[in-house]
Scaffold this active site. Structure first.
Site, mmCIF file in Angstrom:
data_model
loop_
_atom_site.group_PDB
_atom_site.id
_atom_site.type_symbol
_atom_site.label_atom_id
_atom_site.label_comp_id
_atom_site.label_asym_id
_atom_site.label_seq_id
_atom_site.Cartn_x
_atom_site.Cartn_y
_atom_site.Cartn_z
ATOM 1 N N HIS A 54 0.758 -1.396 0.018
ATOM 2 C CA HIS A 54 -0.011 0.084 0.016
ATOM 3 C C HIS A 54 0.877 1.213 -0.183
ATOM 4 O O HIS A 54 1.985 1.149 0.433
ATOM 5 C CB HIS A 54 -0.948 -0.013 1.130
HETATM 6 C C1 T46 Z 1 3.797 0.514 7.023
HETATM 7 C C2 T46 Z 1 4.268 -0.846 7.754
HETATM 8 C C3 T46 Z 1 5.717 -0.680 8.216
HETATM 9 C C4 T46 Z 1 -4.634 -0.271 13.118
HETATM 10 O O1 T46 Z 1 -5.780 -0.432 13.446
HETATM 11 N N1 T46 Z 1 -4.120 0.659 13.626
HETATM 12 C C5 T46 Z 1 -2.742 1.069 12.856
HETATM 13 O O2 T46 Z 1 -2.186 2.177 13.496
HETATM 14 C C6 T46 Z 1 -2.060 0.329 12.058
HETATM 15 C C7 T46 Z 1 -0.568 0.653 11.502
HETATM 16 C C8 T46 Z 1 -2.761 -0.820 11.615
HETATM 17 N N2 T46 Z 1 -3.962 -0.894 12.073
HETATM 18 C C9 T46 Z 1 -4.716 -2.157 11.587
HETATM 19 C C10 T46 Z 1 -5.389 -2.009 10.165
HETATM 20 C C11 T46 Z 1 -5.272 -3.203 9.444
HETATM 21 O O3 T46 Z 1 -6.401 -4.223 9.730
HETATM 22 O O4 T46 Z 1 -3.710 -3.367 11.796
HETATM 23 C C12 T46 Z 1 -3.977 -4.240 10.403
HETATM 24 C C13 T46 Z 1 -2.984 -4.192 9.358
HETATM 25 O O5 T46 Z 1 -2.349 -2.898 9.103
HETATM 26 P P1 T46 Z 1 -1.653 -2.514 7.824
HETATM 27 O O6 T46 Z 1 -2.274 -3.168 6.860
HETATM 28 O O7 T46 Z 1 -1.292 -0.933 7.715
HETATM 29 O O8 T46 Z 1 -0.238 -3.338 8.056
HETATM 30 P P2 T46 Z 1 1.123 -3.304 7.493
HETATM 31 O O9 T46 Z 1 2.151 -4.218 8.325
HETATM 32 O O10 T46 Z 1 1.016 -3.933 6.321
HETATM 33 O O11 T46 Z 1 1.632 -1.860 7.354
HETATM 34 C C14 T46 Z 1 1.912 -1.027 8.204
HETATM 35 C C15 T46 Z 1 1.532 0.487 8.131
HETATM 36 O O12 T46 Z 1 0.143 0.583 7.845
HETATM 37 C C16 T46 Z 1 2.331 0.695 6.745
HETATM 38 O O13 T46 Z 1 2.091 2.361 6.573
HETATM 39 O O14 T46 Z 1 4.703 1.058 6.204
HETATM 40 O O15 T46 Z 1 3.497 -1.172 8.772
#
Ligand code: T46
Length: 138
Positions: A54
């Site tokens: 993303h």
């Molecule tokens: C990035 C990498 C390093 C939340 O509810 N709150 C939050 O602050 C975050 C970051 C995530 N979430 C929930 C939303 C999704 O259902 O946790 C789940 C996984 O989140 P995300 O798809 O964002 O996870 P990653 O590990 O793919 O990415 C995250 C960051 O979003 C991203 O910007 O650079 O960590």
């Protein structure tokens, strides 16, 4: 402002050495180029897992390998680069509008993220075609 992968660099963080170990301190308005609004960390990531996939419209981040190592793949819609992180005194500064994927998490690694915004799902672009369109047409 539109950023490219060349704008996303490794930043050397300050280290205070003591004979009993090191400490690195980041403080708003002192040595980080945005105000930290959120901190989160990824851990217990299986070795073959791939995360990310993303971009963000506005969010910028410092990403730090607090423990272990992993690789970020950054993509600005034209060029890609891989960044290997393996030391807690180095941060990868990810600017807005950059697609990222993460892979090769070592066992026990901790990916610490300092973020410039609170969690906002509407700030995510999770579809790669939509991302390319955004990069092309704004
Ligand atoms: C990035 C990498 C390093 C939340 O509810 N709150 C939050 O602050 C975050 C970051 C995530 N979430 C929930 C939303 C999704 O259902 O946790 C789940 C996984 O989140 P995300 O798809 O964002 O996870 P990653 O590990 O793919 O990415 C995250 C960051 O979003 C991203 O910007 O650079 O960590």
């Amino acid at each position: 402002m539109i950023f490219n992968i060349e704008d996303c660099n490794i930043v050397e963080l300050p280290i205070a050495h003591t004979e009993n170990g090191n400490i690195t301190v980041l403080e708003n308005q002192l040595n980080i180029p945005f105000d930290i609004k959120r901190i989160y960390y990824l851990y217990d990531v299986p070795m073959n897992a791939e995360r990310g996939g993303h971009a963000h419209y506005e969010l910028q981040q410092y990403v730090i390998a607090a423990s272990g190592s992993f690789t970020f793949i950054l993509d600005d819609g034209t060029n890609k680069k891989e960044v290997f992180l393996n030391h807690p005194n180095k941060a990868l500064h990810i600017k807005p509008g950059i697609w990222r994927e993460m892979k090769d998490f070592s066992s026990g690694s901790i990916c610490l993220v300092l973020a410039s915004m609170k969690y906002t799902e509407s700030d995510y672009i999770r579809d790669y075609r939509e991302f390319l369109n955004y990069r092309k047409n704004g």
